[in-house]
Design a protein around this motif. Structure first.
Motif, PDB file in Angstrom:
ATOM      1  N   ASP A 126       0.867  -1.178   0.182  1.00 49.54           N
ATOM      2  CA  ASP A 126       0.016  -0.036   0.054  1.00 49.54           C
ATOM      3  C   ASP A 126       0.678   1.192  -0.030  1.00 49.54           C
ATOM      4  OD1 ASP A 126      -1.701   2.135   0.681  1.00 49.54           O
ATOM      5  OD2 ASP A 126      -2.851   1.116   1.779  1.00 49.54           O
ATOM      6  N   PRO A 127       0.675   2.365  -0.924  1.00 49.93           N
ATOM      7  CA  PRO A 127       1.589   3.371  -0.753  1.00 49.93           C
ATOM      8  C   PRO A 127       1.385   4.177   0.254  1.00 49.93           C
ATOM      9  CG  PRO A 127      -0.294   3.693  -2.283  1.00 49.93           C
ATOM     10  CD  PRO A 127      -0.379   2.287  -2.098  1.00 49.93           C
ATOM     11  N   GLU A 128       0.573   4.178   1.063  1.00 43.89           N
ATOM     12  CA  GLU A 128       0.224   4.934   2.405  1.00 43.89           C
ATOM     13  C   GLU A 128       1.159   4.431   3.265  1.00 43.89           C
ATOM     14  OE1 GLU A 128      -1.163   7.676   2.379  1.00 43.89           O
ATOM     15  OE2 GLU A 128      -2.763   7.646   0.735  1.00 43.89           O
ATOM     16  N   THR A 129       1.849   3.240   3.307  1.00 40.30           N
ATOM     17  CA  THR A 129       2.634   2.701   4.224  1.00 40.30           C
ATOM     18  C   THR A 129       4.057   2.962   3.880  1.00 40.30           C
ATOM     19  OG1 THR A 129       3.072   0.469   2.959  1.00 40.30           O
ATOM     20  CG2 THR A 129       1.082   0.772   4.456  1.00 40.30           C
ATOM     21  N   VAL A 165       9.121   1.529  -3.619  1.00 45.13           N
ATOM     22  CA  VAL A 165       8.797   0.466  -2.854  1.00 45.13           C
ATOM     23  C   VAL A 165       9.705  -0.229  -2.228  1.00 45.13           C
ATOM     24  CG1 VAL A 165       7.881  -2.005  -3.353  1.00 45.13           C
ATOM     25  CG2 VAL A 165       6.745  -0.117  -4.473  1.00 45.13           C
ATOM     26  N   ASP A 166      10.811  -0.062  -3.056  1.00 47.85           N
ATOM     27  CA  ASP A 166      12.259  -0.673  -2.250  1.00 47.85           C
ATOM     28  C   ASP A 166      13.146   0.595  -2.338  1.00 47.85           C
ATOM     29  OD1 ASP A 166      11.578  -3.552  -2.055  1.00 47.85           O
ATOM     30  OD2 ASP A 166      11.542  -3.573  -4.318  1.00 47.85           O
ATOM     31  N   GLU A 167      14.586   0.353  -1.634  1.00 48.27           N
ATOM     32  CA  GLU A 167      15.261   1.107  -1.688  1.00 48.27           C
ATOM     33  C   GLU A 167      15.956   1.708  -2.658  1.00 48.27           C
ATOM     34  OE1 GLU A 167      16.221   2.587   1.042  1.00 48.27           O
ATOM     35  OE2 GLU A 167      15.399   1.139   2.689  1.00 48.27           O
ATOM     36  N   PRO A 168      15.807   2.969  -3.052  1.00 48.49           N
ATOM     37  CA  PRO A 168      16.224   3.585  -4.485  1.00 48.49           C
ATOM     38  C   PRO A 168      17.847   3.267  -4.563  1.00 48.49           C
ATOM     39  CG  PRO A 168      16.109   5.318  -2.679  1.00 48.49           C
ATOM     40  CD  PRO A 168      15.426   4.098  -2.207  1.00 48.49           C
ATOM     41  N   PRO A 169      18.095   3.607  -5.893  1.00 52.56           N
ATOM     42  CA  PRO A 169      19.520   3.089  -6.116  1.00 52.56           C
ATOM     43  C   PRO A 169      20.690   3.968  -5.427  1.00 52.56           C
ATOM     44  CG  PRO A 169      18.342   3.373  -8.301  1.00 52.56           C
ATOM     45  CD  PRO A 169      17.669   3.912  -7.112  1.00 52.56           C
ATOM     46  N   ARG A 177      21.667  -5.874  -7.684  1.00 50.63           N
ATOM     47  CA  ARG A 177      20.280  -6.134  -7.389  1.00 50.63           C
ATOM     48  C   ARG A 177      19.556  -6.418  -8.675  1.00 50.63           C
ATOM     49  NH1 ARG A 177      18.274  -1.026  -4.221  1.00 50.63           N
ATOM     50  NH2 ARG A 177      16.045  -1.828  -4.909  1.00 50.63           N
ATOM     51  N   GLU A 178      18.496  -7.098  -8.655  1.00 54.05           N
ATOM     52  CA  GLU A 178      17.736  -7.351  -9.813  1.00 54.05           C
ATOM     53  C   GLU A 178      17.418  -6.157 -10.477  1.00 54.05           C
ATOM     54  OE1 GLU A 178      13.535  -9.776 -11.141  1.00 54.05           O
ATOM     55  OE2 GLU A 178      14.102  -9.685  -8.995  1.00 54.05           O
ATOM     56  N   PRO A 179      17.516  -6.062 -11.706  1.00 55.27           N
ATOM     57  CA  PRO A 179      17.089  -4.697 -12.624  1.00 55.27           C
ATOM     58  C   PRO A 179      15.571  -4.656 -12.588  1.00 55.27           C
ATOM     59  CG  PRO A 179      17.680  -6.568 -14.133  1.00 55.27           C
ATOM     60  CD  PRO A 179      17.664  -6.945 -12.749  1.00 55.27           C
ATOM     61  N   ARG A 180      15.009  -4.287 -11.388  1.00 58.14           N
ATOM     62  CA  ARG A 180      13.441  -4.073 -11.348  1.00 58.14           C
ATOM     63  C   ARG A 180      13.244  -3.142 -10.310  1.00 58.14           C
ATOM     64  NH1 ARG A 180       9.753  -7.608 -13.911  1.00 58.14           N
ATOM     65  NH2 ARG A 180       8.236  -6.517 -12.406  1.00 58.14           N
ATOM     66  N   SER A 181      12.346  -2.262 -10.334  1.00 58.34           N
ATOM     67  CA  SER A 181      12.063  -1.195  -9.202  1.00 58.34           C
ATOM     68  C   SER A 181      10.646  -0.822  -9.702  1.00 58.34           C
ATOM     69  CB  SER A 181      12.903   0.010  -9.354  1.00 58.34           C
ATOM     70  OG  SER A 181      12.674   0.562 -10.730  1.00 58.34           O
ATOM     71  N   GLN A 182      10.136  -0.301  -8.370  1.00 54.54           N
ATOM     72  CA  GLN A 182       8.618  -0.057  -8.205  1.00 54.54           C
ATOM     73  C   GLN A 182       8.624   1.275  -7.537  1.00 54.54           C
ATOM     74  OE1 GLN A 182       6.588  -3.203  -6.522  1.00 54.54           O
ATOM     75  NE2 GLN A 182       5.824  -3.836  -8.588  1.00 54.54           N
ATOM     76  N   VAL A 183       7.826   2.303  -7.948  1.00 55.75           N
ATOM     77  CA  VAL A 183       7.511   3.468  -7.235  1.00 55.75           C
ATOM     78  C   VAL A 183       5.841   3.608  -7.461  1.00 55.75           C
ATOM     79  CG1 VAL A 183       9.864   4.657  -7.595  1.00 55.75           C
ATOM     80  CG2 VAL A 183       7.907   4.995  -9.087  1.00 55.75           C
ATOM     81  N   TRP A 184       5.463   4.207  -6.337  1.00 59.55           N
ATOM     82  CA  TRP A 184       4.073   4.653  -6.537  1.00 59.55           C
ATOM     83  C   TRP A 184       3.854   6.377  -6.612  1.00 59.55           C
ATOM     84  CZ3 TRP A 184      -0.567   2.168  -6.656  1.00 59.55           C
ATOM     85  CH2 TRP A 184      -0.803   0.648  -5.918  1.00 59.55           C
ATOM     86  N   PHE A 185       3.116   6.762  -7.428  1.00 66.58           N
ATOM     87  CA  PHE A 185       3.231   8.314  -7.572  1.00 66.58           C
ATOM     88  C   PHE A 185       1.758   8.669  -7.773  1.00 66.58           C
ATOM     89  CE2 PHE A 185       3.587   7.116 -12.038  1.00 66.58           C
ATOM     90  CZ  PHE A 185       2.808   8.008 -12.849  1.00 66.58           C
ATOM     91  N   ARG A 186       1.567  10.037  -7.524  1.00 68.86           N
ATOM     92  CA  ARG A 186       0.444  10.802  -7.755  1.00 68.86           C
ATOM     93  C   ARG A 186       0.867  12.338  -7.664  1.00 68.86           C
ATOM     94  NH1 ARG A 186      -3.282   9.696  -2.243  1.00 68.86           N
ATOM     95  NH2 ARG A 186      -2.017  10.641  -0.968  1.00 68.86           N
ATOM     96  N   THR A 187      -0.017  13.259  -8.132  1.00 63.87           N
ATOM     97  CA  THR A 187       0.112  14.663  -7.792  1.00 63.87           C
ATOM     98  C   THR A 187       0.149  15.131  -6.376  1.00 63.87           C
ATOM     99  OG1 THR A 187      -1.991  15.153  -8.342  1.00 63.87           O
ATOM    100  CG2 THR A 187      -0.148  15.296 -10.140  1.00 63.87           C
TER     101      THR A 187
END
Length: 293
Positions: A126-129, A165-169, A177-187
């Protein structure tokens, strides 16, 4: 609506100087070039303002030709390539100091019913976490190339609530690390007054899409990133497909990966999902990725 978001909306509100010619400005920048997401977003605004209101952007393809000068205005010239019964095509060239710095082709379509399927949304917390940028970035102030870099990053991202979602570079430099990343975003603020303007939501997603897409390349090599000084990078080309309606002021999951890096270039590809699992956007970008000697 936050002051930073209002400033971003003002930045994207181009001045029309002829029927198909527009002028945009840039923010002062710590780096000597205009943020690529800004140029792409402004070019899409220029294209969209020459298209009938019942046609919505469904794809864009673009090339970054030269670094933009943050201190000079950018002139966007729109060519009306085609107006068909269902599709409209526009070509936009961004010019500074008499030279093209960016080229975009965009296609718009009237709404149609048709076949419907999509790739499933990957799992994500959940992005709120997750910590917001103003909480996360100062934790790593010592890894950036001086305090001005942290201040610039905080200001540049103030209009967007972007959560890793995970620690940024930059937080795990030296760890492959595995070449995958996730971010949540909104204005960073609601856009209720723009609910009837689907182009703006597409333009804002275009702006944000250039912020983190190449991060997955860095993860595969344990590199810290663009604000740390161990990699030099710049966008080369950028393509997006807008599949389903979405709002930029509601949480969007940016699921990113890099299938390849070679020859001083790296490729990032991604899917953007709404919080309820609808695939909204697909994105592919290639960029220059060089290790300083």
């Amino acid at each position: 609506m936050s002051h930073a978001l209002r400033s971003l909306l003002d930045l994207l509100d181009l001045e029309r100087i002829e029927q198909d010619i527009f002028r945009g400005r840039s923010r002062p920048s710590l780096v000597p070039r205009v943020f690529g997401g800004q140029v792409a977003a402004q070019a899409l605004v220029a294209a969209g303002r020459t298209v009938p209101e019942d046609r919505h952007a469904h794809s864009l393809h673009s090339y970054f030709l030269r670094p933009g000068d943050p201190g000079a205005p950018i002139v966007y010239t729109v060519d009306r390539i085609r107006d068909g019964r269902s599709f409209t095509t526009r070509r936009v060239v961004a010019v500074q100091h008499g030279q093209p710095i960016f080229h975009l082709s965009a296609s718009f379509q009237t709404h149609e019913e048709g076949l419907d399927h999509q790739a499933p949304m990957p799992s994500a917390p959940d992005p709120e976490t997750l910590p917001a940028g103003e909480e996360l970035l100062p934790r790593y102030a010592d890894v950036f190339d001086g305090p001005q870099v942290l201040e610039w990053l905080l200001e540049a991202r103030a209009a967007v609530d972007l959560r890793y979602v995970d620690e940024p570079p930059f937080a795990t430099a030296g760890t492959v690390r595995e070449p995958r990343s996730q971010v949540w975003f909104r204005t960073n603020g609601k856009l209720d007054e723009y609910a009837a303007d689907p182009l703006l939501h597409v333009v804002l997603a275009t702006y944000v899409s250039d912020m983190t897409l190449l991060d997955s390349i860095l993860l595969a090599h344990g590199r810290g990133g663009w604000g740390v000084g161990d990699v030099v990078g710049a966008s080369l080309d950028h393509a997006m497909w807008f599949h389903r309606p979405f709002r930029a002021d509601e949480w969007l999951l940016y699921d990113q990966e890099s299938p390849s890096a070679y020859g001083g270039r790296g490729l990032g590809q991604a899917r953007i999902y709404t919080q309820d699992g609808r695939l909204a956007i697909s994105v592919i970008q290639e960029g220059v990725v060089r290790v300083p000697r």
